[in-house]
Design an enzyme around this catalytic site. Sequence first.
Site, mmCIF file in Angstrom:
data_model
loop_
_atom_site.group_PDB
_atom_site.id
_atom_site.type_symbol
_atom_site.label_atom_id
_atom_site.label_comp_id
_atom_site.label_asym_id
_atom_site.label_seq_id
_atom_site.Cartn_x
_atom_site.Cartn_y
_atom_site.Cartn_z
ATOM 1 N N HIS A 41 -7.344 10.716 3.846
ATOM 2 C CA HIS A 41 -7.477 12.039 3.779
ATOM 3 C C HIS A 41 -9.102 12.230 4.020
ATOM 4 O O HIS A 41 -8.939 13.203 5.086
ATOM 5 C CB HIS A 41 -6.953 12.876 2.225
ATOM 6 N N SER A 55 -0.886 8.720 -1.271
ATOM 7 C CA SER A 55 -0.930 9.334 -2.587
ATOM 8 C C SER A 55 0.160 8.601 -3.488
ATOM 9 O O SER A 55 -0.232 8.183 -4.685
ATOM 10 C CB SER A 55 -0.971 10.760 -2.637
ATOM 11 N N ARG A 69 0.528 9.068 10.036
ATOM 12 C CA ARG A 69 0.326 7.648 9.816
ATOM 13 C C ARG A 69 1.412 6.964 10.530
ATOM 14 O O ARG A 69 1.281 5.804 10.915
ATOM 15 C CB ARG A 69 0.698 7.334 8.206
ATOM 16 N N LYS A 102 6.615 18.663 -6.851
ATOM 17 C CA LYS A 102 6.274 17.310 -6.517
ATOM 18 C C LYS A 102 5.757 17.018 -7.761
ATOM 19 O O LYS A 102 5.620 15.487 -7.778
ATOM 20 C CB LYS A 102 4.973 17.086 -5.521
#
Length: 170
Positions: free
Chosen positions: A23, A139, A101, A47
């Site tokens: 990030h 993450s 990614r 989440k």
Amino acid sequence: MTEATTIRTGFYPGTFDPVTSGHMDIIGRAAALVDRLVIGVAENRDKHPLLPLEERLLCLRTDIEPLNAGRAIPITVVGFTGLVVHAARTHGAHAIIRGLRAVADFEYENQMFGMNQHMAPDIDALYLMAREGHQYISSRLVKEIARLDGDISGFVPPFTRRHILSRLRG
């Protein structure tokens, strides 16, 4: 910059639970492409984040301080709920910035681009590919490694690392 010049504003949204070195790389590169960068931290309770919104804001604001050195318009960090296009418009963004990614990211982002263009055709999208050393960092994996007492120092900025470890051990 004269008053007649339009300030190019980018909006980089994410959950940032936690902010990773990937990030941070996207933030640094995006900041070089726009005049004003706003990082939007999504509350996103669905989440079930490890860090509450206020702590994610604190981590990002602290870890981006070196990137703001010498910038005419500092990078800002804001929290938001709801649709990304609404938050981007609220902050005057011309573009939503996203990092990619892998192919799986492209598939998802392609769908999001279509939906966002339908809702906000005046806001474009800017995609930055993750650099080679960051393509595998997520993450979710960082949190899993930290929970299992692994070393996350290569995956997150220093303040965030200390904050996550104190949260998990405290």
